[in-house]
Each structure stands twice: as C-alpha cells, then as structure tokens.
Design a protein around this motif. Sequence first.
Motif, PDB file in Angstrom:
ATOM      1  N   GLU A 192       0.818  -1.219   0.000  1.00 12.89           N
ATOM      2  CA  GLU A 192       0.000   0.000   0.000  1.00 12.89           C
ATOM      3  C   GLU A 192       0.850   1.267   0.000  1.00 12.89           C
ATOM      4  O   GLU A 192       0.339   2.367  -0.266  1.00 12.89           O
ATOM      5  N   ALA A 193       2.144   1.144   0.314  1.00 13.83           N
ATOM      6  CA  ALA A 193       3.018   2.326   0.357  1.00 13.83           C
ATOM      7  C   ALA A 193       3.554   2.718  -1.015  1.00 13.83           C
ATOM      8  O   ALA A 193       4.107   3.811  -1.169  1.00 13.83           O
ATOM      9  N   VAL A 194       3.390   1.854  -2.001  1.00 20.68           N
ATOM     10  CA  VAL A 194       3.994   2.097  -3.319  1.00 20.68           C
ATOM     11  C   VAL A 194       3.562   3.439  -3.899  1.00 20.68           C
ATOM     12  O   VAL A 194       4.379   4.184  -4.452  1.00 20.68           O
ATOM     13  N   HIS A 195       2.288   3.756  -3.765  1.00 17.61           N
ATOM     14  CA  HIS A 195       1.780   5.001  -4.335  1.00 17.61           C
ATOM     15  C   HIS A 195       1.459   6.049  -3.257  1.00 17.61           C
ATOM     16  O   HIS A 195       0.767   7.027  -3.535  1.00 17.61           O
ATOM     17  N   ASP A 196       1.978   5.834  -2.050  1.00 23.14           N
ATOM     18  CA  ASP A 196       1.727   6.788  -0.968  1.00 23.14           C
ATOM     19  C   ASP A 196       2.741   7.927  -1.056  1.00 23.14           C
ATOM     20  O   ASP A 196       3.953   7.683  -1.129  1.00 23.14           O
ATOM     21  N   PRO A 197       2.294   9.187  -1.046  1.00 20.77           N
ATOM     22  CA  PRO A 197       3.230  10.305  -1.237  1.00 20.77           C
ATOM     23  C   PRO A 197       4.275  10.451  -0.140  1.00 20.77           C
ATOM     24  O   PRO A 197       5.354  10.995  -0.393  1.00 20.77           O
ATOM     25  N   LEU A 198       3.995   9.964   1.058  1.00 18.70           N
ATOM     26  CA  LEU A 198       4.989  10.088   2.132  1.00 18.70           C
ATOM     27  C   LEU A 198       6.216   9.224   1.844  1.00 18.70           C
ATOM     28  O   LEU A 198       7.322   9.555   2.274  1.00 18.70           O
ATOM     29  N   PHE A 199       6.011   8.127   1.130  1.00 18.33           N
ATOM     30  CA  PHE A 199       7.107   7.200   0.852  1.00 18.33           C
ATOM     31  C   PHE A 199       7.555   7.250  -0.603  1.00 18.33           C
ATOM     32  O   PHE A 199       8.175   6.320  -1.106  1.00 18.33           O
TER      33      PHE A 199
END
Length: 253
Positions: free
Chosen positions: A132-139
């Motif tokens: 779920e972090a792949v497209h998260d702006p924080l990561f």
Amino acid sequence: MRQLMQKLCIIKAGSTFSSTLERLGDFEEWIINALGAIPLSVEVIDAREGGALPSPDACGGVIVTGSHAMVTDNLAWSLGIESWIPLLVEAAVPFLGICYGHQLLGRAMGGEVGYHPLGREIGTVAITLAAEAVHDPLFNALPDRFAAHATHAQSVLTLPPGAVTLASSLHDPVHAFRVGSAAWGVQFHPEYSAAVMQAYISAQGESLRQSGRSVGNLLKDAVDTPHARKVLTNFGTLVYNHCRAASLTTTTG
C-alpha cells in the motif's frame, strides 16, 4: 515568491536527554534540519508548557514529535493533543506523528496503544514497506526496504478503523500507517542522525546491558539513514503544496 499564509506547526511533546541536548540539539531542531530547504514558515509549540494548539485552518501542516513520556500515562497536555488530532484529520491538514506522535494519532483515531509484548525496540532497524506504500506520497521514491532509527517501548497495537499499514519491522508490524487522506504516523525517527541514535543507545546503556543487549553492536550498527530522512522531506513538500493551494484559494476567492 508568493507569501504562504499558513505555517507548519511542530508540536513539541518532549525533549531529549540533557547530555544529548547540549551536544546535538533537540527534537524540533533535528526535524527542521531534515525538512531541508523547503520554503515553509515553521512555528514550534511546546504542548507540555501549555502552548495553545491552533485551529486547523491556521495550519498548513502539523508534526507531533517524540517524547520520553508514555501515551498511556494520560498526561493532561497529551490528552489535549489527542483530542485535537481528529479535528486535523477531518480537515485533511497534512499531519505527521513521529514515535509518540504516531502512537497519539493511532489512539486518537480509535486504535489501541500499549507496551510492546516483546519489549523495547532500539537501534538502526530494517523497515519494509507494505504494498500500500507504493503510491503513498509520504514514501515517494523510497526503496521497498531501508534502514531507520528506532527507540520505543510502546507501539500501536491495534490500528484505528479504516487505517492502512504502510511499513513494518521484524519487531513491530505497524511502523507506519495512514488514516484519512492526509494523516500519517511513523514509529521510526526520520529526524535522527547516526550521532543521535548512538547518543540514545549510550544514554540507555546500563538498562540495555541488563536486558542482555549488546551495546557495542548497537552502537556499531547505528549509521546514517538517508532513505528514512526522505520521509520528512516528502512531508515538507506535501505541506508546502497544501499551503500554496490554500494561499491561491484565498487570493482568488
């Protein structure tokens, strides 16, 4: 350059050890340094000293620092931050909770916080991003696995309803999560340098030895963590964009 009307508010929930403070500074200084050259107005509010928490519309973004207190101590100033957080989440103000702030976000939004059953996690640890972090702006632009600094006895044991886990370590399955559209918690410390991590290990050396930990190995393994640090740079960009959009809306409205 257009003057941004809102500011980044750093809510100070604690201070480092006095010996570390003298040599290396304090939480808010490390955070500001890690944010980089993003043109933001920053206000530091010490919640422990009764600093008033601003209304959400005055905030372009909010960071809640770590603390040597425990969330379950239920201190009055901490409960004040906790009751304020849902207002920020509802208003979609970019929010980042670091360590203690991560845990406060979790509990404020309906999760459970308490002592980790495996005890304290400390040192430079491997963080693994969830799908779920792949497209998260924080990561944004971070690898699937990177090193980060950690020191904590309590954790988010149960996520708030609707929250999404974004990162984990072998010790802690919830090292980062998102709740709502713009609120994140990270259990690790993106603001720490290797020197700060080593200072924390040394300051807790005796208790670590008594628990069977190798202080020498922990100190040797404490290295700089540029990928973890980028989390703060990414958050600063989110805040800048939020402030800029609000400024444009005010100007044209």
